[in-house]
Design a protein around this motif. Structure first.
Motif, mmCIF file in Angstrom:
data_model
loop_
_atom_site.group_PDB
_atom_site.id
_atom_site.type_symbol
_atom_site.label_atom_id
_atom_site.label_comp_id
_atom_site.label_asym_id
_atom_site.label_seq_id
_atom_site.Cartn_x
_atom_site.Cartn_y
_atom_site.Cartn_z
ATOM 1 N N ALA A 1 -30.147 23.426 10.104
ATOM 2 C CA ALA A 1 -30.423 22.410 10.394
ATOM 3 C C ALA A 1 -28.680 21.745 11.373
ATOM 4 O O ALA A 1 -27.396 22.325 11.455
ATOM 5 C CB ALA A 1 -30.695 21.533 9.381
ATOM 6 N N TYR A 2 -29.670 21.771 11.780
ATOM 7 C CA TYR A 2 -28.528 20.578 13.644
ATOM 8 C C TYR A 2 -28.051 19.464 13.761
ATOM 9 O O TYR A 2 -29.883 19.494 14.563
ATOM 10 C CB TYR A 2 -27.946 21.784 14.748
ATOM 11 N N ARG A 3 -27.352 18.404 14.056
ATOM 12 C CA ARG A 3 -28.016 17.122 14.749
ATOM 13 C C ARG A 3 -26.453 17.062 16.045
ATOM 14 O O ARG A 3 -25.778 16.928 15.372
ATOM 15 C CB ARG A 3 -27.822 16.477 13.347
ATOM 16 N N LEU A 4 -27.416 16.162 16.583
ATOM 17 C CA LEU A 4 -26.062 16.232 17.818
ATOM 18 C C LEU A 4 -26.273 14.796 18.015
ATOM 19 O O LEU A 4 -27.099 13.896 17.813
ATOM 20 C CB LEU A 4 -26.812 16.944 19.489
ATOM 21 N N ALA A 5 -25.132 14.360 17.864
ATOM 22 C CA ALA A 5 -24.501 12.664 18.843
ATOM 23 C C ALA A 5 -25.497 12.644 19.578
ATOM 24 O O ALA A 5 -25.798 13.906 20.897
ATOM 25 C CB ALA A 5 -23.737 12.745 18.143
ATOM 26 N N SER A 6 -25.879 11.260 20.216
ATOM 27 C CA SER A 6 -25.742 10.710 21.325
ATOM 28 C C SER A 6 -24.915 11.124 22.657
ATOM 29 O O SER A 6 -24.040 10.514 22.381
ATOM 30 C CB SER A 6 -26.529 9.155 21.390
ATOM 31 N N PRO A 7 -25.665 11.584 23.318
ATOM 32 C CA PRO A 7 -24.839 12.128 24.935
ATOM 33 C C PRO A 7 -24.471 10.127 25.707
ATOM 34 O O PRO A 7 -23.782 10.286 26.520
ATOM 35 C CB PRO A 7 -25.052 12.931 25.770
ATOM 36 N N PHE A 8 -25.052 9.089 25.751
ATOM 37 C CA PHE A 8 -24.788 8.226 26.039
ATOM 38 C C PHE A 8 -24.022 6.766 25.148
ATOM 39 O O PHE A 8 -24.090 7.705 24.147
ATOM 40 C CB PHE A 8 -26.481 7.386 25.915
ATOM 41 N N PRO A 9 -23.339 5.813 25.361
ATOM 42 C CA PRO A 9 -22.763 4.749 25.036
ATOM 43 C C PRO A 9 -23.580 4.347 24.372
ATOM 44 O O PRO A 9 -24.298 3.432 24.863
ATOM 45 C CB PRO A 9 -22.235 3.814 26.770
ATOM 46 N N ALA A 10 -22.803 3.772 22.968
ATOM 47 C CA ALA A 10 -23.816 3.509 22.180
ATOM 48 C C ALA A 10 -23.875 1.537 21.823
ATOM 49 O O ALA A 10 -24.930 1.283 22.224
ATOM 50 C CB ALA A 10 -23.189 3.770 20.676
ATOM 51 N N GLU A 11 -22.955 1.437 22.962
ATOM 52 C CA GLU A 11 -22.798 -0.200 23.116
ATOM 53 C C GLU A 11 -24.049 -0.250 24.269
ATOM 54 O O GLU A 11 -24.368 -1.801 24.679
ATOM 55 C CB GLU A 11 -21.696 -0.260 23.970
ATOM 56 N N ASN A 12 -24.346 0.502 25.616
ATOM 57 C CA ASN A 12 -26.053 0.514 26.409
ATOM 58 C C ASN A 12 -27.513 0.081 25.687
ATOM 59 O O ASN A 12 -28.107 -0.855 26.066
ATOM 60 C CB ASN A 12 -26.390 2.030 27.092
ATOM 61 N N LEU A 13 -27.411 0.365 24.366
ATOM 62 C CA LEU A 13 -28.312 0.026 23.953
ATOM 63 C C LEU A 13 -27.825 -0.809 22.169
ATOM 64 O O LEU A 13 -27.346 -0.958 21.482
ATOM 65 C CB LEU A 13 -28.802 0.931 23.130
ATOM 66 N N ARG A 14 -28.271 -2.286 22.472
ATOM 67 C CA ARG A 14 -28.803 -3.154 21.295
ATOM 68 C C ARG A 14 -29.972 -3.165 20.561
ATOM 69 O O ARG A 14 -30.580 -3.212 20.801
ATOM 70 C CB ARG A 14 -28.459 -4.374 21.639
#
Length: 666
Positions: free
Chosen positions: A436-449
């Protein structure tokens, strides 16, 4: 003939009718000269195929060994995913991957799979999807890679055949008559001149050689290195590709896209229904015919339905759940099928063909699925206007999926929403040694609220009294930043109520509404309304878990945010309760398995429409206080920045978010 110094010999061919057992004899005298010509012709034809295959293989290996990643740089985490996929293929493992939107999952799986093929770590790759749109994404990735391999896109029979073939029997169909006489030249032609063979290409060559395009596509697949197709070609016991999956082949590897869909799809594949009404209707249609034996068999089946429903009628039960497959009914259906197999051979030009075949295939499918019946299956009985319906369905398809996945040399099952991973590993046939493998999001977290209405009750009891508050929250969302928004409701009934209330409160705001029977054209028009850089707001309403809740790609300013009403729980019914009880009996949390996680998956898919690229930004409103409870928020994606709000706080929170992200953009 040379060995025995024969100048000529007599050869004999026997045809035996499987219906009448009559024997037809064909004899021919062959001279040595004729035999030499025939032998030379056959061996030259065979040699040409061997040569073609060698040439295709040599070109493939040369192309794949030179294959480079098609972009100047990897996206964040994309290389790590590609490496993990390559290792899974090399080690012949199963890998479960949760990779957020924007990771480039298709390229990150297809590229290493083709590299591994070039190094003889696998011979053939199957790219399996739930939807036609995701098959097209795989095609686009292959076109970008520009490799010299043979790839085919398989489609359902009804999508492939020519209009003039519809309703024709094989022995009347000009595209099937003499099919194998014309197949070889057609195969040679398409394999020599095409590398990617999709529906249009296949139909073009099928028309040229007057052969059935669906059968042609299946025959083409035998010569292909990459097969792009629906899940059912591997997993569905009724339509799986027998030419590939009758036995294990370690040379095959499976890439399974949007794997979160496979749980419900697998349950559907192992579900079958047989209805009393179909048999009764056929008896009525045949009452003036001489098909006495057929009518007798039909009545025997109907009598079994009568026995099944008698207790339900007596106790006025409309629905009943059992943990057995009703052996008496199954036995009578098997006798009916055995009788029909002989009857259909003897009655070629029979009346009421469609109704007879519908009854035959319903019984056949029911028996086929019943053969898999074990402790993971249940039987549902239902009465509709006095007529009995019997359904067998699978609660936990993991063992069946495991058997299908074991037919290849490993698999990668990937999706943007595969949380919690252990849940999907268990239900999707994950072995103890699967990875099992989980990747972090490649996008800036602050762009989504992500904003949670932590004091808004949206259980059924409180929905009506809180409808006006929901409408005000949606109104505040679009007012804070004019643009395109999607509002997801758990049912069409609630959707209609919300739309009516919203239109009354905001009559000047343009709205769009999903309907339950939208055509393909209407779906396209719905999505086309989401214009980039809009000057005024559009609020569209759709059903959670429906066609617009996943698989659509509205990049840039085409979508600024979504509002999701309720936690998306599946409806309470006998089947879902049976699923809950099944997992409870196993010592697991049945409510979590049957209701909570499937509902959350729909929520995550809908929320995933907002951020599609690194430049996108937007908001997600979760309109239900249950989202603020730990039993729900513990499963939220780790990249989500979550904030609870009250009705009064929402406008200010939204204004602050948009001011921050827009300043950053400038």
């Amino acid at each position: 003939m040379r060995e025995y110094d024969l100048v000529q010999m007599e050869i004999e061919l026997l045809y035996v009718s499987t219906v009448t057992e009559a024997i037809e004899k064909v004899t021919k005298t062959l001279t040595l000269a004729e035999a030499e010509i025939l032998f030379e012709k056959v061996t030259q034809e065979f040699a040409a195929w061997v040569t073609l295959k060698q040439e295709l293989t040599a070109a493939k290996l040369s192309s794949l060994k030179a294959l480079k990643f098609p972009f100047s740089a990897y996206r964040q985490n994309q290389r790590e995913l590609a490496v993990a996929v390559y290792k899974a293929i090399a080690l012949k493992k199963r890998l479960f991957v949760e990779a957020p939107t924007g990771t480039g999952k298709t390229m990150s799986t297809l590229f290493p799979a083709l590299k591994a093929m070039g190094e003889a770590k696998t011979q053939r790759v199957f790219y399996l999807t739930a939807k036609q749109s995701t098959r097209q994404v795989a095609v686009q990735a292959l076109e970008i890679l520009q490799v010299d391999i043979r790839a085919v896109v398989l489609n359902a029979k009804e999508q492939m055949i020519f209009p003039e073939e519809k309703d024709l029997e094989d022995d009347e169909n000009p595209y099937m008559l003499g099919y194998y006489d014309r197949l070889r030249p057609a195969l040679k032609d398409i394999l020599e001149h095409e590398s990617l063979m999709d529906k249009e290409v296949i139909r073009q060559y099928a028309q040229k050689y007057t052969i059935d395009p669906f059968e042609f596509s299946l025959d083409i697949s035998l010569f292909c290195d990459l097969v792009i197709c629906d899940y059912n070609y591997l997993f569905d016991p009724r339509v799986y590709l027998q030419r590939f999956f009758s036995s294990q082949d370690q040379g095959n590897f499976f890439l399974i896209d949007e794997a979160h869909n496979l749980v419900n799809r697998a349950r559907e594949m192992y579900t079958a229904t047989v209805t009393e009404k179909v048999f009764e209707n056929l008896v009525d249609l045949l009452k003036d015919t001489t098909f006495t034996g057929l009518k007798k068999q039909l009545n025997k089946v109907i009598s079994q339905f009568t026995s099944v429903k008698e207790p339900m009628l007596e106790y006025q039960q409309e629905e009943l759940l059992l943990d057995e497959k009703l052996p008496s009914l199954t036995k009578s259906l098997q006798k009916f099928i055995d009788y029909m197999l002989i009857w259909l051979k003897k009655h070629q030009g029979y009346n009421h063909k469609d109704e007879i075949m519908e009854t035959f295939f319903q019984a056949y499918t029911f028996l086929k699925i019943s053969d898999f019946y074990d402790a993971t299956f249940r039987t549902r009985l239902a009465l509709q206007e006095g007529s009995c319906q019997v359904e067998v369905f699978c609660l936990n398809p993991s063992a069946l999926l495991d058997q299908s996945l074991a037919l290849g040399g490993g698999a990668v099952l990937f999706s943007a929403t595969l949380s919690p991973l252990p849940y999907y590993q268990e239900l999707l046939g994950g072995q103890e040694n699967s990875l099992a493998y989980r990747l972090a999001s490649p996008f800036p977290a602050e762009n989504l609220r992500v904003l949670v209405a932590s004091n808004l009750k949206m259980t059924y009891r409180y929905r009506q009294q809180n409808l006006s508050r929901v409408v005000k929250m949606v109104g505040a969302m679009q007012a804070s930043h004019p643009g395109n928004y999607l509002v997801f409701c758990p049912s069409f009934k609630l959707l209609d109520e919300v739309v009516q209330a919203f239109n009354q409160a905001y009559p000047t705001i343009k709205t769009l509404v999903q309907t339950s029977d939208m055509s393909s054209q209407e779906r396209q028009e719905f999505l086309a309304a989401f214009k980039d850089q809009p000057t005024s707001s559009l609020v569209a309403f759709a059903v959670l878990g429906g066609i617009f809740a996943e698989g659509i790609d509205l990049k840039g300013r085409k979508l600024e945010g979504v509002a999701i009403l309720t936690v998306g729980l599946p409806r309470l019914d006998l089947k879902n309760d049976a699923l809950k009880d099944y997992f409870d009996c196993k010592g697991e949390n049945g409510f979590l398995q049957a209701y909570q996680l499937p509902g959350l998956n729909n929520v995550f898919q809908a929320a995933g429409r907002v951020i599609r690229t690194a430049e996108d930004c937007g908001v997600v409103l979760l309109l239900d206080e249950r989202f603020a409870q730990r039993r729900y928020y513990q499963y939220f994606p780790p990249q989500w920045q979550v904030q609870n709000f009250s009705d009064q706080q929402l406008p200010a929170i939204l204004d602050d978010f948009w001011e921050t992200v827009l300043q950053k953009a400038h």
